[in-house]
Scaffold this motif. Structure first.
Motif, PDB file in Angstrom:
ATOM      1  N   UNK A  23       5.215   7.624  -3.477  1.00  0.00           N
ATOM      2  CA  UNK A  23       4.941   6.852  -4.688  1.00  0.00           C
ATOM      3  C   UNK A  23       6.219   6.811  -5.533  1.00  0.00           C
ATOM      4  N   UNK A  24       6.835   5.650  -5.632  1.00  0.00           N
ATOM      5  CA  UNK A  24       8.033   5.514  -6.460  1.00  0.00           C
ATOM      6  C   UNK A  24       7.642   5.370  -7.928  1.00  0.00           C
ATOM      7  N   UNK A  25       8.412   5.968  -8.806  1.00  0.00           N
ATOM      8  CA  UNK A  25       8.089   5.962 -10.234  1.00  0.00           C
ATOM      9  C   UNK A  25       8.291   4.582 -10.854  1.00  0.00           C
ATOM     10  N   UNK A  26       9.267   3.837 -10.340  1.00  0.00           N
ATOM     11  CA  UNK A  26       9.566   2.513 -10.863  1.00  0.00           C
ATOM     12  C   UNK A  26       9.730   1.533  -9.716  1.00  0.00           C
ATOM     13  N   UNK A  27       9.384   0.291  -9.972  1.00  0.00           N
ATOM     14  CA  UNK A  27       9.550  -0.739  -8.961  1.00  0.00           C
ATOM     15  C   UNK A  27      11.041  -0.990  -8.710  1.00  0.00           C
ATOM     16  N   UNK A  28      11.456  -0.814  -7.460  1.00  0.00           N
ATOM     17  CA  UNK A  28      12.870  -0.979  -7.123  1.00  0.00           C
ATOM     18  C   UNK A  28      13.161  -2.109  -6.169  1.00  0.00           C
ATOM     19  N   UNK A  29      12.110  -2.753  -5.662  1.00  0.00           N
ATOM     20  CA  UNK A  29      12.311  -3.858  -4.743  1.00  0.00           C
ATOM     21  C   UNK A  29      12.202  -3.423  -3.286  1.00  0.00           C
ATOM     22  N   UNK A  30      12.174  -4.419  -2.410  1.00  0.00           N
ATOM     23  CA  UNK A  30      11.951  -4.175  -0.986  1.00  0.00           C
ATOM     24  C   UNK A  30      13.019  -3.267  -0.378  1.00  0.00           C
ATOM     25  N   UNK A  31      14.284  -3.519  -0.696  1.00  0.00           N
ATOM     26  CA  UNK A  31      15.357  -2.707  -0.124  1.00  0.00           C
ATOM     27  C   UNK A  31      15.218  -1.245  -0.515  1.00  0.00           C
ATOM     28  N   UNK A  32      14.955  -0.996  -1.786  1.00  0.00           N
ATOM     29  CA  UNK A  32      14.792   0.369  -2.276  1.00  0.00           C
ATOM     30  C   UNK A  32      13.650   1.068  -1.546  1.00  0.00           C
ATOM     31  N   UNK A  33      12.532   0.366  -1.381  1.00  0.00           N
ATOM     32  CA  UNK A  33      11.373   0.958  -0.713  1.00  0.00           C
ATOM     33  C   UNK A  33      11.698   1.299   0.737  1.00  0.00           C
ATOM     34  N   UNK A  34      12.336   0.391   1.433  1.00  0.00           N
ATOM     35  CA  UNK A  34      12.692   0.664   2.825  1.00  0.00           C
ATOM     36  C   UNK A  34      13.666   1.835   2.927  1.00  0.00           C
ATOM     37  N   UNK A  35      14.636   1.868   2.028  1.00  0.00           N
ATOM     38  CA  UNK A  35      15.611   2.963   2.061  1.00  0.00           C
ATOM     39  C   UNK A  35      14.950   4.315   1.838  1.00  0.00           C
ATOM     40  N   UNK A  36      14.010   4.376   0.896  1.00  0.00           N
ATOM     41  CA  UNK A  36      13.313   5.639   0.640  1.00  0.00           C
ATOM     42  C   UNK A  36      12.498   6.057   1.861  1.00  0.00           C
ATOM     43  N   UNK A  37      11.904   5.066   2.527  1.00  0.00           N
ATOM     44  CA  UNK A  37      11.162   5.374   3.744  1.00  0.00           C
ATOM     45  C   UNK A  37      12.062   5.900   4.841  1.00  0.00           C
ATOM     46  N   UNK A  38      13.241   5.320   4.981  1.00  0.00           N
ATOM     47  CA  UNK A  38      14.185   5.755   6.012  1.00  0.00           C
ATOM     48  C   UNK A  38      14.608   7.206   5.798  1.00  0.00           C
ATOM     49  N   UNK A  39      14.690   7.622   4.552  1.00  0.00           N
ATOM     50  CA  UNK A  39      15.080   9.007   4.259  1.00  0.00           C
ATOM     51  C   UNK A  39      14.047  10.006   4.767  1.00  0.00           C
ATOM     52  N   UNK A  40      12.789   9.588   4.844  1.00  0.00           N
ATOM     53  CA  UNK A  40      11.710  10.480   5.271  1.00  0.00           C
ATOM     54  C   UNK A  40      11.400  10.365   6.762  1.00  0.00           C
ATOM     55  N   UNK A  41      11.991   9.375   7.428  1.00  0.00           N
ATOM     56  CA  UNK A  41      11.680   9.129   8.840  1.00  0.00           C
ATOM     57  C   UNK A  41      12.187  10.262   9.715  1.00  0.00           C
ATOM     58  N   UNK A  42      11.377  10.661  10.698  1.00  0.00           N
ATOM     59  CA  UNK A  42      11.739  11.758  11.590  1.00  0.00           C
ATOM     60  C   UNK A  42      11.620  11.379  13.070  1.00  0.00           C
ATOM     61  N   UNK A  43      11.185  10.177  13.356  1.00  0.00           N
ATOM     62  CA  UNK A  43      10.999   9.774  14.739  1.00  0.00           C
ATOM     63  C   UNK A  43      12.311   9.528  15.466  1.00  0.00           C
TER      64      UNK A  43
END
Length: 303
Positions: free
Chosen positions: A62-82
């Motif tokens: 859950x992001x605290x502020x709307x950052x846009x599609x790129x921001x969301x994807x980047x945050x997801x990539x940081x958590x990816x473990x596959x």
């Protein structure tokens, strides 16, 4: 864990369940599904939390502020473990058994760094819906050939592709711009030793009247054009040059500005001949007059 899937979430309460269900019901089970709630103001945060309770493979950010599609994807990539990674947009879905087919190919061919699979583009719009498929499964060791021969600039989507996650280390989506895929994908394929496409699997890209391909104005088209011009300085052929010209014409019709387009010697079409002999400014004026006569509204020529 074999595959991480990142789904950015923002104002999609009517399509989010459909998207998630199409992923978790896949016959291939070894996945990490990362939902990135981009401070969505509707029911999406609750929908994400409910899914986390239903399936242990799902995580939510859950992001605290709307950052846009790129921001969301980047945050997801940081958590990816596959070992592998892919993106799915939250208003789209996957055909059943798609992941099993794709991961089966990657098991047989562990040397593939990126695998592209078919997509139904603008699904649900009878005037624009079309299948992008790959009848001949091909491999490329040269990213330039992949970009030009496959006309990848016309389907430079971040989704409908599976990436070796290690390959993406240090590569991020540019934040604060649209048509971010056009900046992201070239960086990725330049690192690939082996790129492949396949005729199996299917991604449904739903037509969205609120999406960027329908709503893009001058600012957004300039983002798209800048990405093409940046790459055009490295590689080009007649097809890619004409596609860039089309984007530059769209930008002119929205902004009234003539960009400084590189002069390349291609003349394989009437448009390229006019550009070569009469100049880009004349081509823009002629194109605008034709569009006005036909009552055609200019739109982005590539995603």
């Amino acid at each position: 864990m074999k595959l991480s899937i990142i789904v950015p979430v923002y104002r999609v309460e009517n399509t989010l369940d459909r998207c998630i269900e199409s992923i978790i019901r896949q016959s291939f089970r070894d996945i990490q599904l990362i939902l990135v709630d981009d401070a969505s103001p509707d029911r999406c945060p609750d929908i994400c939390d409910n899914w986390v309770q239903k399936d242990h493979r799902i995580q939510v950010i859950h992001l605290a502020e709307n950052g846009g599609l790129s921001k969301a994807r980047n945050e997801g990539m940081k958590k990816a473990r596959g070992e592998y990674l892919m993106f799915v947009d939250s208003d789209d879905r996957l055909e059943p058994d798609t992941l099993e087919q794709l991961m089966g190919i990657l098991t047989v061919h562990p040397d593939f760094d990126m695998l592209e699979f078919p997509v139904i583009e603008h699904y649900g719009n009878p005037l624009r819906q079309q299948l992008l498929s790959f009848g001949q499964n091909k491999t490329y060791t040269d990213w330039r050939k992949y970009w030009l021969e496959e006309k990848t600039y016309l389907h430079s989507y971040a989704w409908n592709k599976v990436y070796r996650r290690e390959l993406l280390r240090g590569i991020w989506f540019p934040e604060g711009v649209v048509f971010e895929d056009l900046w992201f994908l070239p960086q990725v394929i330049k690192r690939c030793r082996l790129i492949a496409n396949t005729s199996v699997g299917l991604y449904y890209y739903y037509d969205n009247l609120d999406g960027i391909t329908h709503t893009a104005g001058a600012k957004e088209l300039k983002n798209q054009l800048d990405a093409h011009l940046h790459l055009l300085s490295e590689i080009h052929d007649a097809g890619y040059y004409e596609a860039t010209i089309n984007t530059a014409i769209d930008y002119y019709e929205h902004s009234g500005q003539i960009i400084n387009l590189p002069r390349l010697p291609y003349q394989s079409s009437l448009k390229l001949k006019i550009n070569r002999w009469l100049g880009f400014k004349t081509l823009c004026i002629m194109s605008k007059l034709v569009h006005q006569y036909l009552g055609k509204k200019p739109s982005p020529s590539t995603k």
